[in-house]
Structure formats: C-alpha cells, structure tokens
Design a protein around this motif. Structure first.
Motif, PDB file in Angstrom:
ATOM      1  N   GLY A  42       0.818  -1.205   0.000  1.00 21.41           N
ATOM      2  CA  GLY A  42       0.000   0.000   0.000  1.00 21.41           C
ATOM      3  C   GLY A  42       0.851   1.253   0.000  1.00 21.41           C
ATOM      4  N   ALA A  43       0.262   2.310  -0.491  1.00 22.12           N
ATOM      5  CA  ALA A  43       0.940   3.602  -0.482  1.00 22.12           C
ATOM      6  C   ALA A  43       0.082   4.556   0.334  1.00 22.12           C
ATOM      7  CB  ALA A  43       1.111   4.118  -1.906  1.00 22.12           C
ATOM      8  N   GLY A  44       0.736   5.421   1.060  1.00 19.50           N
ATOM      9  CA  GLY A  44      -0.018   6.405   1.813  1.00 19.50           C
ATOM     10  C   GLY A  44       0.171   6.271   3.302  1.00 19.50           C
ATOM     11  N   ASP A  45      -0.929   6.366   4.014  1.00 17.14           N
ATOM     12  CA  ASP A  45      -0.938   6.414   5.472  1.00 17.14           C
ATOM     13  C   ASP A  45      -0.499   5.072   6.067  1.00 17.14           C
ATOM     14  OD1 ASP A  45      -1.399   6.915   8.138  1.00 17.14           O
ATOM     15  OD2 ASP A  45      -3.572   7.126   7.930  1.00 17.14           O
ATOM     16  N   GLY A  46       0.774   4.993   6.482  1.00 21.06           N
ATOM     17  CA  GLY A  46       1.343   3.760   7.017  1.00 21.06           C
ATOM     18  C   GLY A  46       0.574   3.184   8.188  1.00 21.06           C
ATOM     19  N   PRO A  47       0.251   3.989   9.210  1.00 23.98           N
ATOM     20  CA  PRO A  47      -0.500   3.443  10.338  1.00 23.98           C
ATOM     21  C   PRO A  47      -1.875   2.898   9.938  1.00 23.98           C
ATOM     22  CG  PRO A  47       0.587   5.454  11.009  1.00 23.98           C
ATOM     23  CD  PRO A  47       0.768   5.333   9.506  1.00 23.98           C
ATOM     24  N   ALA A  48      -2.563   3.573   9.046  1.00 27.91           N
ATOM     25  CA  ALA A  48      -3.884   3.090   8.615  1.00 27.91           C
ATOM     26  C   ALA A  48      -3.749   1.784   7.839  1.00 27.91           C
ATOM     27  CB  ALA A  48      -4.588   4.150   7.760  1.00 27.91           C
ATOM     28  N   LEU A  49      -2.747   1.701   6.977  1.00 29.34           N
ATOM     29  CA  LEU A  49      -2.516   0.467   6.222  1.00 29.34           C
ATOM     30  C   LEU A  49      -2.096  -0.670   7.153  1.00 29.34           C
ATOM     31  CD1 LEU A  49      -0.666   1.976   3.131  1.00 29.34           C
ATOM     32  CD2 LEU A  49      -2.988   1.018   3.164  1.00 29.34           C
ATOM     33  N   ALA A  50      -1.287  -0.347   8.159  1.00 26.13           N
ATOM     34  CA  ALA A  50      -0.871  -1.367   9.133  1.00 26.13           C
ATOM     35  C   ALA A  50      -2.084  -1.894   9.892  1.00 26.13           C
ATOM     36  CB  ALA A  50       0.167  -0.797  10.098  1.00 26.13           C
ATOM     37  N   ARG A  51      -2.983  -1.000  10.274  1.00 22.28           N
ATOM     38  CA  ARG A  51      -4.208  -1.399  10.980  1.00 22.28           C
ATOM     39  C   ARG A  51      -5.036  -2.341  10.101  1.00 22.28           C
ATOM     40  NH1 ARG A  51      -7.030  -0.193  15.144  1.00 22.28           N
ATOM     41  NH2 ARG A  51      -5.803   1.628  15.692  1.00 22.28           N
ATOM     42  N   GLU A  52      -5.199  -2.001   8.859  1.00 17.28           N
ATOM     43  CA  GLU A  52      -5.976  -2.836   7.935  1.00 17.28           C
ATOM     44  C   GLU A  52      -5.332  -4.223   7.784  1.00 17.28           C
ATOM     45  OE1 GLU A  52      -7.296  -2.744   3.271  1.00 17.28           O
ATOM     46  OE2 GLU A  52      -6.917  -0.825   4.268  1.00 17.28           O
ATOM     47  N   ALA A  53      -4.008  -4.242   7.677  1.00 22.18           N
ATOM     48  CA  ALA A  53      -3.295  -5.528   7.552  1.00 22.18           C
ATOM     49  C   ALA A  53      -3.440  -6.348   8.827  1.00 22.18           C
ATOM     50  CB  ALA A  53      -1.819  -5.279   7.237  1.00 22.18           C
ATOM     51  N   MET A  54      -3.278  -5.726   9.976  1.00 19.64           N
ATOM     52  CA  MET A  54      -3.400  -6.460  11.251  1.00 19.64           C
ATOM     53  C   MET A  54      -4.797  -7.034  11.408  1.00 19.64           C
ATOM     54  SD  MET A  54      -0.499  -6.496  12.629  1.00 19.64           S
ATOM     55  CE  MET A  54       0.908  -5.719  11.869  1.00 19.64           C
ATOM     56  N   GLU A  55      -5.809  -6.263  11.072  1.00 13.56           N
ATOM     57  CA  GLU A  55      -7.180  -6.763  11.177  1.00 13.56           C
ATOM     58  C   GLU A  55      -7.387  -7.966  10.261  1.00 13.56           C
ATOM     59  OE1 GLU A  55      -9.422  -3.202  10.398  1.00 13.56           O
ATOM     60  OE2 GLU A  55      -9.244  -2.510  12.482  1.00 13.56           O
ATOM     61  N   GLY A  56      -6.803  -7.925   9.057  1.00  8.49           N
ATOM     62  CA  GLY A  56      -6.926  -9.046   8.135  1.00  8.49           C
ATOM     63  C   GLY A  56      -6.197 -10.284   8.619  1.00  8.49           C
ATOM     64  N   ILE A  57      -5.001 -10.109   9.135  1.00 11.49           N
ATOM     65  CA  ILE A  57      -4.220 -11.237   9.652  1.00 11.49           C
ATOM     66  C   ILE A  57      -4.931 -11.849  10.857  1.00 11.49           C
ATOM     67  CG2 ILE A  57      -2.062 -11.845  10.826  1.00 11.49           C
ATOM     68  CD1 ILE A  57      -0.711  -9.750   8.923  1.00 11.49           C
ATOM     69  N   VAL A  58      -5.452 -11.011  11.733  1.00 11.89           N
ATOM     70  CA  VAL A  58      -6.181 -11.503  12.900  1.00 11.89           C
ATOM     71  C   VAL A  58      -7.428 -12.271  12.452  1.00 11.89           C
ATOM     72  CG1 VAL A  58      -7.556 -10.771  14.900  1.00 11.89           C
ATOM     73  CG2 VAL A  58      -5.257  -9.863  14.561  1.00 11.89           C
ATOM     74  N   GLU A  59      -8.077 -11.810  11.415  1.00 11.82           N
ATOM     75  CA  GLU A  59      -9.261 -12.517  10.896  1.00 11.82           C
ATOM     76  C   GLU A  59      -8.885 -13.926  10.430  1.00 11.82           C
ATOM     77  OE1 GLU A  59     -13.016 -13.447  10.244  1.00 11.82           O
ATOM     78  OE2 GLU A  59     -12.374 -11.573  11.165  1.00 11.82           O
ATOM     79  N   VAL A  60      -7.758 -14.057   9.740  1.00 13.73           N
ATOM     80  CA  VAL A  60      -7.295 -15.382   9.312  1.00 13.73           C
ATOM     81  C   VAL A  60      -7.020 -16.247  10.539  1.00 13.73           C
ATOM     82  CG1 VAL A  60      -5.463 -16.677   8.128  1.00 13.73           C
ATOM     83  CG2 VAL A  60      -6.364 -14.572   7.111  1.00 13.73           C
ATOM     84  N   TYR A  61      -6.331 -15.710  11.517  1.00 16.85           N
ATOM     85  CA  TYR A  61      -6.042 -16.478  12.738  1.00 16.85           C
ATOM     86  C   TYR A  61      -7.317 -16.812  13.513  1.00 16.85           C
ATOM     87  CZ  TYR A  61      -1.033 -17.110  13.110  1.00 16.85           C
ATOM     88  OH  TYR A  61       0.254 -17.566  12.940  1.00 16.85           O
ATOM     89  N   ALA A  62      -8.285 -15.929  13.509  1.00 21.65           N
ATOM     90  CA  ALA A  62      -9.535 -16.209  14.216  1.00 21.65           C
ATOM     91  C   ALA A  62     -10.235 -17.419  13.603  1.00 21.65           C
ATOM     92  CB  ALA A  62     -10.445 -14.982  14.184  1.00 21.65           C
ATOM     93  N   ARG A  63     -10.119 -17.588  12.296  1.00 15.14           N
ATOM     94  CA  ARG A  63     -10.736 -18.732  11.615  1.00 15.14           C
ATOM     95  C   ARG A  63      -9.849 -19.964  11.628  1.00 15.14           C
ATOM     96  NH1 ARG A  63     -10.569 -17.821   6.619  1.00 15.14           N
ATOM     97  NH2 ARG A  63      -9.937 -15.673   6.518  1.00 15.14           N
ATOM     98  N   GLN A  64      -8.540 -19.781  11.531  1.00 18.29           N
ATOM     99  CA  GLN A  64      -7.626 -20.900  11.302  1.00 18.29           C
ATOM    100  C   GLN A  64      -6.550 -21.042  12.371  1.00 18.29           C
ATOM    101  OE1 GLN A  64      -8.337 -22.934   9.056  1.00 18.29           O
ATOM    102  NE2 GLN A  64      -9.528 -21.854   7.523  1.00 18.29           N
ATOM    103  N   GLY A  65      -6.690 -20.359  13.490  1.00 19.94           N
ATOM    104  CA  GLY A  65      -5.673 -20.371  14.539  1.00 19.94           C
ATOM    105  C   GLY A  65      -5.225 -21.753  14.982  1.00 19.94           C
ATOM    106  N   PRO A  66      -6.150 -22.674  15.280  1.00 17.24           N
ATOM    107  CA  PRO A  66      -5.711 -24.001  15.715  1.00 17.24           C
ATOM    108  C   PRO A  66      -4.867 -24.734  14.671  1.00 17.24           C
ATOM    109  CG  PRO A  66      -7.979 -23.650  16.337  1.00 17.24           C
ATOM    110  CD  PRO A  66      -7.597 -22.496  15.433  1.00 17.24           C
ATOM    111  N   VAL A  67      -5.180 -24.534  13.415  1.00  8.30           N
ATOM    112  CA  VAL A  67      -4.398 -25.184  12.358  1.00  8.30           C
ATOM    113  C   VAL A  67      -3.005 -24.558  12.284  1.00  8.30           C
ATOM    114  CG1 VAL A  67      -4.298 -25.726   9.898  1.00  8.30           C
ATOM    115  CG2 VAL A  67      -6.494 -25.768  11.094  1.00  8.30           C
TER     116      VAL A  67
END
Length: 183
Positions: free
Chosen positions: A64-89
C-alpha cells in the motif's frame, strides 16, 4: 485434509494420529500413505493454503501507499481474521515445527518470508521519511516473531483466549508505535 483440519480444531498436533484422521474419512489407513509420507506432511499441506491468505492480508501494508498506520491497521485486522478462523491449524504447524526438522524448515521459511518483506517495507518507509531510522532487519525479526507467538497464544485454541478485536488493536498499537510513533 478436511478431516485433519477438523481434528486440529479439537486437539493439538501431538495428539493427532493417522488412524484418527482416516476414521473421519471414507478411506482406509493405507490410502493415507498414497498421498502423504506421514502426519507432518499432511500438516504442511493443510496449512499451505493459509500461507496465501496471510500474505494477501499482510500485503495491504507491504504494497500500500499512503498512510502507514492506517494500512498497518488494515493488515493487522486481516491477519487476525485469518487467525480467528484458522488459529488451531496454524498453531498445529508451529507445534509440529518443534519436533520435526522438515516441518521446522518449512515453518521457519514461512516466518522468514514475512520477516524479509517486512524488512524491505520498513526500509522503504525509512527512505520515504515516514519511519525514523532504525535497524530494519532486527526490528522486522522482533515484530514478526512477537506477532507469531502472540497470535498462536491468543487465537490458536478454541475458544480463543482473547477477543479478536483486542488482538488486532494490540498488534496495531505495537507496530504503529514502534514504526511510526503513532499515539
């Protein structure tokens, strides 16, 4: 693979047996060995598609280009979503890496790939003047391994120990304060 994933949601990799996996399918135990060398090979195959999911989510910040903190937040939320679904695996892969050199190599490579792209992105952010100078490689190593352990502990078991919103907020705060000094 679906049977193994289902079992990994219920118990750790150490408790997973080929017999148990095959009992959840319409196939015989010998059929397992047509497709997999052992249970470690099965685990590697099960999580291979998760690598792509995690990369897709993390690329929100890396590319992404632009607001680093906002992009980091979006990425963290996405990664957490994957872990919320697939964490045990994903936790099963981390567990398997502790007692199987082959899995350890693959798992270490997976984590290292995230360290490498994080290092590259931090260097680009420093060059663009959005991040103050720091050791990009060591910072990336610390952030990625910290995140891996925290995600496995927080979301690697069902039920999750910590609400996903709290996990995402905590990771976002750590990453943005370390890199951007964001309040």
């Amino acid at each position: 693979m679906a049977a193994a994933e289902s079992l990994l949601r219920e118990r750790s990799f150490r408790e997973l047996t080929v017999d148990e996996v095959m009992r959840r399918t319409d196939l015989s135990r010998p059929s397992f060995y047509v497709y997999f060398k052992d249970r470690h090979a099965l685990i590697l195959r099960v999580v291979e598609h998760l690598r792509g999911e995690l990369r897709t989510m993390s690329q929100r910040w890396y590319t992404g280009a632009g607001d680093g903190p906002a992009l980091a937040r979006e990425a963290m939320e996405g990664i957490v979503e994957v872990y919320a679904r697939q964490g045990p695996v994903l936790r099963a892969l981390a567990d398997a890496a502790t007692d199987d050199p082959e899995v350890e190599l693959v798992y270490g490579g997976l984590v290292q790939s995230f360290i490498d792209v994080t290092t590259h992105h931090i260097e680009a952010e420093i060059e663009a003047g959005r991040v103050l100078p720091l050791d990009a490689s060591e910072t990336a190593t610390a952030l990625v391994w910290m995140m891996e352990r925290y995600l496995n502990r927080s979301l690697g078991r069902l039920p999750a120990e910590t609400p996903r919103e709290t996990v995402a907020e905590t990771l976002t705060t750590i990453w943005t304060r370390v890199l951007y000094g964001a309040a």
